[in-house]
Design a protein around this motif. Sequence first.
Motif, PDB file in Angstrom:
ATOM      1  N   ARG A   1       0.454  -1.276  -0.174  1.00  0.00           N
ATOM      2  CA  ARG A   1       0.140   0.212  -0.179  1.00  0.00           C
ATOM      3  C   ARG A   1       0.603   1.333   0.419  1.00  0.00           C
ATOM      4  O   ARG A   1      -0.091   2.460  -0.489  1.00  0.00           O
ATOM      5  N   ILE A   2       2.179   1.113   0.504  1.00  0.00           N
ATOM      6  CA  ILE A   2       2.865   2.548   0.506  1.00  0.00           C
ATOM      7  C   ILE A   2       3.282   2.572  -1.054  1.00  0.00           C
ATOM      8  O   ILE A   2       3.337   4.050  -1.372  1.00  0.00           O
ATOM      9  N   TYR A   3       3.414   1.479  -1.645  1.00  0.00           N
ATOM     10  CA  TYR A   3       4.644   1.301  -2.651  1.00  0.00           C
ATOM     11  C   TYR A   3       2.971   1.186  -4.475  1.00  0.00           C
ATOM     12  O   TYR A   3       3.384   0.081  -4.390  1.00  0.00           O
ATOM     13  N   GLY A   4       2.149   2.136  -4.243  1.00  0.00           N
ATOM     14  CA  GLY A   4       0.806   1.395  -5.262  1.00  0.00           C
ATOM     15  C   GLY A   4       1.379   1.622  -6.460  1.00  0.00           C
ATOM     16  O   GLY A   4       0.320   0.357  -7.055  1.00  0.00           O
ATOM     17  N   ASP A   5       2.457   1.538  -6.574  1.00  0.00           N
ATOM     18  CA  ASP A   5       3.028   1.798  -8.427  1.00  0.00           C
ATOM     19  C   ASP A   5       3.829   1.421  -8.480  1.00  0.00           C
ATOM     20  O   ASP A   5       4.368   0.460  -9.704  1.00  0.00           O
TER      21      ASP A   5
END
Length: 363
Positions: free
Chosen positions: A36-40
């Motif tokens: 969720r922190i690194y959605g991409d």
Amino acid sequence: MARRDNAVSGKTVLVARLSALGDIAISLPLLYRVCRIYGDTRFIFLTKPRMEGLFVNAPSNLTVFTADFSEYQGIAGLWRLAMRLRGEYGVDLLVDLHDVLRTKLLRWFLRLRGVRYAHIDKGRAEKRALTRRRGKRLQQLKTSAERYLETFCRAGIRIPDNEIREIVSPASPPCTVYAPGEGPEDAFAAVSSPKAEGEYWLAVAPFAAHDGKMYPLQLMDKVVKLFAARRDVRIFLFGFGEKEEGAIDILREGCVDKTVNMARSRLGLSAELALLSHCDAMLSMDSANMHLASLVGLRTVSVWGATHPFAGFYGAGQDPADAVQINLPCRPCSIFGNKPCLRHDYACLTQLSPKKIVSALKS
């Protein structure tokens, strides 16, 4: 929101943890948070087929890839698996949370294709010092969650300090899959009607992989009977496989109307997690069930024999006071409970009275 200052943004990260059930459950709060922190960033979690049911309410950028290793046997088979993962997903980075022969070979093969990797430090020397026969070093070791976090950090996946504090030292179980009471009731309708007002649901997981972690069934029978005597209690007995099905049938004798044999239900992991979210407490061994309970915020009283919470496998967010154990000079003698008892009597378990366990649950 993705942190675009990080080297993995926009890339594909392969996370490997093939087994066991409890270890994968421990990894989920961290894994979901990182996704969720690194959605991409695309995350691929490599594991075995039976584990797939754990990944309930997974982030949209997480794909679970299950590998049947009977199809990927030997060095040639693991080479095919590595090339398939690289070809289908374009893996840029491998985070190895297992560090066993299979994952070592996978990361070596992927490295030949330019894939970076980081692997877990299991702290084997510290664990040997904790369990050695003489001169034990009795101190709290890093938890599995902390070791997983360190591995992600070594891989270059940076996590904000406030997120780290929540992951490593949650004040309460992390509720990664369901919050208490939020699991869909239709998922377990085949074994139970919805919980009645004032009813107390107790989950009991009496089994463990090794004798050194398992409370004797003749004593567990007394615990079950003491709770079943209460009018407002319903007990769900968890297990897996034919042997455990039969053992649960024996535990249910005399209280069939108050108990459910979950091993016979074969609901699957996702439905069991839904049911656990509606329970009031769990009684478990040092086993995967303790970690499943943490995923739904369920308080767990756990029984410890040859193993010890100091080894770092205590349930996330569980109260240390809920670990039922007795102090013996030989404890702990094993990290996984798989070593034969030096005393030949498993006193660490047989000397635990059923009343002590019941008292811990009632508190």
